[in-house]
Design an enzyme around this catalytic site. Sequence first.
Site, mmCIF file in Angstrom:
data_model
loop_
_atom_site.group_PDB
_atom_site.id
_atom_site.type_symbol
_atom_site.label_atom_id
_atom_site.label_comp_id
_atom_site.label_asym_id
_atom_site.label_seq_id
_atom_site.Cartn_x
_atom_site.Cartn_y
_atom_site.Cartn_z
ATOM 1 C CG ASP A 30 0.776 -5.542 12.352
ATOM 2 O OD1 ASP A 30 1.178 -5.224 11.224
ATOM 3 O OD2 ASP A 30 -0.168 -4.967 12.938
ATOM 4 C CG ASN A 78 -2.319 -8.413 4.448
ATOM 5 O OD1 ASN A 78 -1.836 -9.321 5.129
ATOM 6 N ND2 ASN A 78 -2.621 -7.230 4.973
HETATM 7 C C1 IPE Z 1 -2.511 -8.651 9.951
HETATM 8 O O1 IPE Z 1 -1.797 -7.467 9.884
HETATM 9 C C2 IPE Z 1 -2.085 -9.571 8.846
HETATM 10 C C3 IPE Z 1 -0.734 -10.124 8.952
HETATM 11 C C4 IPE Z 1 0.092 -9.921 9.932
HETATM 12 C C5 IPE Z 1 -0.339 -10.960 7.866
HETATM 13 P P1 IPE Z 1 -2.394 -6.166 9.159
HETATM 14 O O2 IPE Z 1 -1.373 -5.119 9.296
HETATM 15 O O3 IPE Z 1 -2.842 -6.505 7.799
HETATM 16 O O4 IPE Z 1 -3.675 -5.862 10.062
HETATM 17 P P2 IPE Z 1 -4.533 -4.539 10.243
HETATM 18 O O5 IPE Z 1 -5.002 -4.151 8.902
HETATM 19 O O6 IPE Z 1 -3.658 -3.506 10.859
HETATM 20 O O7 IPE Z 1 -5.636 -4.927 11.170
HETATM 21 C C1 IPE Z 2 2.987 -7.170 8.777
HETATM 22 O O1 IPE Z 2 3.542 -5.905 8.754
HETATM 23 C C2 IPE Z 2 3.236 -7.931 7.503
HETATM 24 C C3 IPE Z 2 2.028 -8.156 6.689
HETATM 25 C C4 IPE Z 2 0.824 -7.732 6.963
HETATM 26 C C5 IPE Z 2 2.215 -8.902 5.465
HETATM 27 P P1 IPE Z 2 2.779 -4.681 8.084
HETATM 28 O O2 IPE Z 2 3.152 -4.617 6.666
HETATM 29 O O3 IPE Z 2 1.318 -4.749 8.363
HETATM 30 O O4 IPE Z 2 3.429 -3.466 8.880
HETATM 31 P P2 IPE Z 2 2.705 -2.159 9.404
HETATM 32 O O5 IPE Z 2 1.527 -2.604 10.225
HETATM 33 O O6 IPE Z 2 2.290 -1.399 8.204
HETATM 34 O O7 IPE Z 2 3.739 -1.477 10.225
HETATM 35 MG MG MG Z 3 0.162 -4.057 9.859
#
Ligand code: IPE
Ligand code: IPE
Ligand code: MG
Length: 257
Positions: A30, A78
Amino acid sequence: MSATAPPQNQGEDLTVPPEKLPRHLAVIMDGNGRWAKKRGWNRVRGHEEGSESVRVLVRACRRLGIGWLTLYAFSEENWARPQAEVTALMKLLNRFLKKERQEMLERGIRLNTIGETEKLPKATRELLSKTMAETAGGRDMTLTLALSYGGRQEITQAARRLAEDVKAGRLEPAAIDEAALAGRLYTAGMPDPDLLIRTSGEQRISNFLPWQTAYAEFYFTETLWPDFREPELMSALRAYAGRQRRFGRTGDQLETG
Ligand code: IPE
Ligand code: IPE
Ligand code: MG
C-alpha cells in the site's frame, strides 16, 4: 582504516537464520498513490515504481528460500477506483507478467492467483493462465497474486459450496470442520501466512486473508510501497524472527518445550 572503507554496522548481525524466516510471507502493498502525490505526479507513476518493489521482493524472497509469497495486488474493492487507474493497473500487471516470465521459469517460481480472476480483462486472464501453466513445475517458490480478491467474498463462496455439497448429499453437516471450509477457499492447499506486512502506515487488513491470518504475525511500517526494498524487507524479517508465537500457550510452556 581508510576513509573509503565500506560502512560498518557496528558488528550487529543483520542476517536472519533460515529457520527463523516465515515459511509464508503475505504483503499488503500500500501507498503507491501517496508516494506519487508527494512528488506531484500521477498515481500511476506510484504503481509503476511499486511494481519495481514487487520485482525486488520476489527475487529477495526466492534467494532467502521463502517458499510462499502472497501479494495483495488488487482488491475486490479496488474496482471502485477511477476507470483510468484500474486500466493502468491491469496494463502494469500484464507488463509485469511478460517481464518476469523468464525469471520465474529460471528460478523455479510457480505463479498462482487467488480471487475472482474471471472479472479481469481478457488479455490479463489469458496471460495469467499461460504463465501459470508454464511455471506450474516451479518447485522453489509459489508466488500468489491476489487479484480481484476479497476475504469475505472468499469465505462466502466457500460457505455456498459447503451448502451445495450438503444439499447434493456429498457432505454431512456434522462433517463440516475447519479443514472442510479451508479446503474450499482459494488458498486450499497453501500453508497459512506466518507474517503479514503492510506498508504505508495503515493498520488494517482491508479484507485480505481474514481466515488465513488468524494466527499470523503482523508487521506495519510507515514506508510507502515504492520505497519498500531489501533493507525494509530485512527489517521486517528481523522483527518477525524476534517474535514468540504462542498459539494460546504460555511463554514458559514454549521455552521448556
Ligand atoms: C489494499 O489497499 C489493497 C491492495 C493493496 C491491493 P487499499 O489502499 O485498497 O486499502 P484501503 O482502502 O486503504 O483500506
Ligand atoms: C496500493 O497503493 C496499490 C493498490 C491498491 C492497487 P494505493 O494505490 O492504495 O496507494 P495509496 O493508499 O492511495 O497511497
Ligand atoms: Mg491504499
